[in-house]
Motif scaffolding. Structure first.
Motif, PDB file in Angstrom:
ATOM      1  N   ASN A  18      -3.303  -3.430  -5.312  1.00 23.91           N
ATOM      2  CA  ASN A  18      -2.777  -2.055  -5.111  1.00 23.91           C
ATOM      3  C   ASN A  18      -1.473  -1.920  -4.450  1.00 23.91           C
ATOM      4  O   ASN A  18      -0.730  -2.370  -3.694  1.00 23.91           O
ATOM      5  CB  ASN A  18      -3.821  -1.199  -3.409  1.00 23.91           C
ATOM      6  CG  ASN A  18      -3.619   0.569  -3.630  1.00 23.91           C
ATOM      7  OD1 ASN A  18      -3.774   1.342  -4.196  1.00 23.91           O
ATOM      8  ND2 ASN A  18      -3.695   0.812  -2.442  1.00 23.91           N
ATOM      9  N   TYR A  19      -0.953  -0.331  -4.990  1.00 30.05           N
ATOM     10  CA  TYR A  19       0.557  -0.865  -4.735  1.00 30.05           C
ATOM     11  C   TYR A  19       1.007   1.247  -3.987  1.00 30.05           C
ATOM     12  O   TYR A  19       0.179   1.961  -4.382  1.00 30.05           O
ATOM     13  CB  TYR A  19       1.720  -0.848  -5.711  1.00 30.05           C
ATOM     14  CG  TYR A  19       1.459  -1.702  -6.361  1.00 30.05           C
ATOM     15  CD1 TYR A  19       0.209  -2.219  -7.101  1.00 30.05           C
ATOM     16  CD2 TYR A  19       2.384  -3.342  -5.695  1.00 30.05           C
ATOM     17  CE1 TYR A  19       0.542  -3.425  -7.671  1.00 30.05           C
ATOM     18  CE2 TYR A  19       1.830  -4.546  -6.464  1.00 30.05           C
ATOM     19  CZ  TYR A  19       1.202  -4.458  -7.375  1.00 30.05           C
ATOM     20  OH  TYR A  19       0.995  -5.763  -7.595  1.00 30.05           O
ATOM     21  N   ALA A  20       1.629   0.875  -3.532  1.00 32.29           N
ATOM     22  CA  ALA A  20       2.157   2.441  -2.129  1.00 32.29           C
ATOM     23  C   ALA A  20       3.501   3.133  -3.865  1.00 32.29           C
ATOM     24  O   ALA A  20       3.744   2.123  -4.829  1.00 32.29           O
ATOM     25  CB  ALA A  20       3.648   1.821  -1.331  1.00 32.29           C
ATOM     26  N   ASP A  21       3.136   4.152  -4.098  1.00 30.54           N
ATOM     27  CA  ASP A  21       3.963   5.182  -4.616  1.00 30.54           C
ATOM     28  C   ASP A  21       5.465   4.761  -5.090  1.00 30.54           C
ATOM     29  O   ASP A  21       5.794   4.152  -6.495  1.00 30.54           O
ATOM     30  CB  ASP A  21       3.367   6.298  -4.960  1.00 30.54           C
ATOM     31  CG  ASP A  21       2.347   6.945  -5.004  1.00 30.54           C
ATOM     32  OD1 ASP A  21       1.751   7.942  -4.978  1.00 30.54           O
ATOM     33  OD2 ASP A  21       1.407   5.899  -5.821  1.00 30.54           O
ATOM     34  N   SER A  22       5.389   4.544  -4.297  1.00 28.85           N
ATOM     35  CA  SER A  22       7.448   4.139  -3.829  1.00 28.85           C
ATOM     36  C   SER A  22       7.714   3.072  -4.454  1.00 28.85           C
ATOM     37  O   SER A  22       9.299   2.427  -5.178  1.00 28.85           O
ATOM     38  CB  SER A  22       8.021   4.401  -2.408  1.00 28.85           C
ATOM     39  OG  SER A  22       7.110   2.797  -1.392  1.00 28.85           O
ATOM     40  N   VAL A  23       6.974   1.835  -4.944  1.00 29.87           N
ATOM     41  CA  VAL A  23       7.168  -0.076  -5.101  1.00 29.87           C
ATOM     42  C   VAL A  23       6.331  -0.104  -6.576  1.00 29.87           C
ATOM     43  O   VAL A  23       6.292  -0.962  -7.492  1.00 29.87           O
ATOM     44  CB  VAL A  23       7.088  -0.610  -3.972  1.00 29.87           C
ATOM     45  CG1 VAL A  23       7.237  -0.975  -2.672  1.00 29.87           C
ATOM     46  CG2 VAL A  23       5.572  -1.006  -3.933  1.00 29.87           C
ATOM     47  N   LYS A  24       5.186   0.695  -7.080  1.00 31.25           N
ATOM     48  CA  LYS A  24       4.773   0.816  -8.139  1.00 31.25           C
ATOM     49  C   LYS A  24       5.715   0.584  -9.477  1.00 31.25           C
ATOM     50  O   LYS A  24       6.738   1.506  -9.780  1.00 31.25           O
ATOM     51  CB  LYS A  24       4.015   1.859  -8.691  1.00 31.25           C
ATOM     52  CG  LYS A  24       2.552   1.830  -8.255  1.00 31.25           C
ATOM     53  CD  LYS A  24       2.118   3.136  -8.807  1.00 31.25           C
ATOM     54  CE  LYS A  24       0.643   2.901  -7.557  1.00 31.25           C
ATOM     55  NZ  LYS A  24      -0.334   4.514  -7.828  1.00 31.25           N
ATOM     56  N   GLY A  25       5.689  -0.128 -10.319  1.00 28.12           N
ATOM     57  CA  GLY A  25       6.017  -0.309 -11.225  1.00 28.12           C
ATOM     58  C   GLY A  25       7.753  -1.949 -10.991  1.00 28.12           C
ATOM     59  O   GLY A  25       8.412  -2.323 -11.832  1.00 28.12           O
ATOM     60  N   ARG A  26       7.509  -1.592  -9.974  1.00 29.10           N
ATOM     61  CA  ARG A  26       9.439  -2.833  -9.571  1.00 29.10           C
ATOM     62  C   ARG A  26       8.473  -3.819  -8.862  1.00 29.10           C
ATOM     63  O   ARG A  26       9.134  -5.167  -8.895  1.00 29.10           O
ATOM     64  CB  ARG A  26       9.831  -2.194  -8.053  1.00 29.10           C
ATOM     65  CG  ARG A  26      10.412  -0.730  -9.157  1.00 29.10           C
ATOM     66  CD  ARG A  26      12.248   0.430  -7.538  1.00 29.10           C
ATOM     67  NE  ARG A  26      10.846   0.542  -6.766  1.00 29.10           N
ATOM     68  CZ  ARG A  26      11.482   0.187  -6.078  1.00 29.10           C
ATOM     69  NH1 ARG A  26      12.416  -0.881  -5.575  1.00 29.10           N
ATOM     70  NH2 ARG A  26      11.030   0.507  -4.941  1.00 29.10           N
ATOM     71  N   PHE A  27       7.219  -4.187  -8.097  1.00 29.48           N
ATOM     72  CA  PHE A  27       6.863  -5.011  -7.164  1.00 29.48           C
ATOM     73  C   PHE A  27       5.531  -5.252  -7.666  1.00 29.48           C
ATOM     74  O   PHE A  27       5.143  -4.436  -7.993  1.00 29.48           O
ATOM     75  CB  PHE A  27       6.538  -4.886  -5.604  1.00 29.48           C
ATOM     76  CG  PHE A  27       7.870  -3.908  -4.478  1.00 29.48           C
ATOM     77  CD1 PHE A  27       8.969  -4.126  -5.254  1.00 29.48           C
ATOM     78  CD2 PHE A  27       7.452  -4.211  -3.220  1.00 29.48           C
ATOM     79  CE1 PHE A  27      10.107  -3.961  -4.582  1.00 29.48           C
ATOM     80  CE2 PHE A  27       9.108  -3.746  -2.693  1.00 29.48           C
ATOM     81  CZ  PHE A  27       9.929  -3.485  -3.325  1.00 29.48           C
TER      82      PHE A  27
END
Length: 116
Positions: free
Chosen positions: A58-67
């Motif tokens: 699960n990822y925060a929206d701000s890091v999705k696709g980068r982390f």
């Protein structure tokens, strides 16, 4: 008892990458959820990413696709690969672990600074 020690923080230019690691003392198999949180100056601690023992992430929206969060039960480590870093990613990053008995543990934190 679980102890968590983060490493891998540092200073990087915007667009760069860092890989954070969380060394776990104790059995990884007792850890249900591992996570990474961050706290920027003057802000509340916020969730970055979590991964369950089954590998669900699960990822925060701000890091999705980068982390990308991962865990290696054989090596007793959790990792956070951070790509395309932005100045707003600057914060102290904390490793978190919740055991199957619902106890929660935190690492001491590692500083990540992204320059523009």
């Amino acid at each position: 008892q679980v102890q968590l020690v983060e490493s891998g923080g540092g200073l990087v230019q915007a667009g760069g990458s860092l890989r954070l690691s969380c060394a776990v003392s104790g059995s990884m198999f007792t850890i249900n959820v591992m996570g990474w949180y961050r706290q920027a100056p003057g802000k509340q601690r916020e969730l970055v990413a979590t991964i369950t023992s089954g590998g669900v992430t699960n990822y925060a929206d701000s890091v999705k696709g980068r982390f990308t969060i991962s865990r290696d039960n054989a090596k007793n480590t959790g990792n956070l690969q951070m790509n395309s870093l932005k100045p707003e990613d600057t914060a102290v990053y904390y490793c978190n672990a919740e055991t199957i008995w619902r106890y929660e543990y935190w690492g001491q934190g590692t500083q990540v600074t992204v320059s523009s």
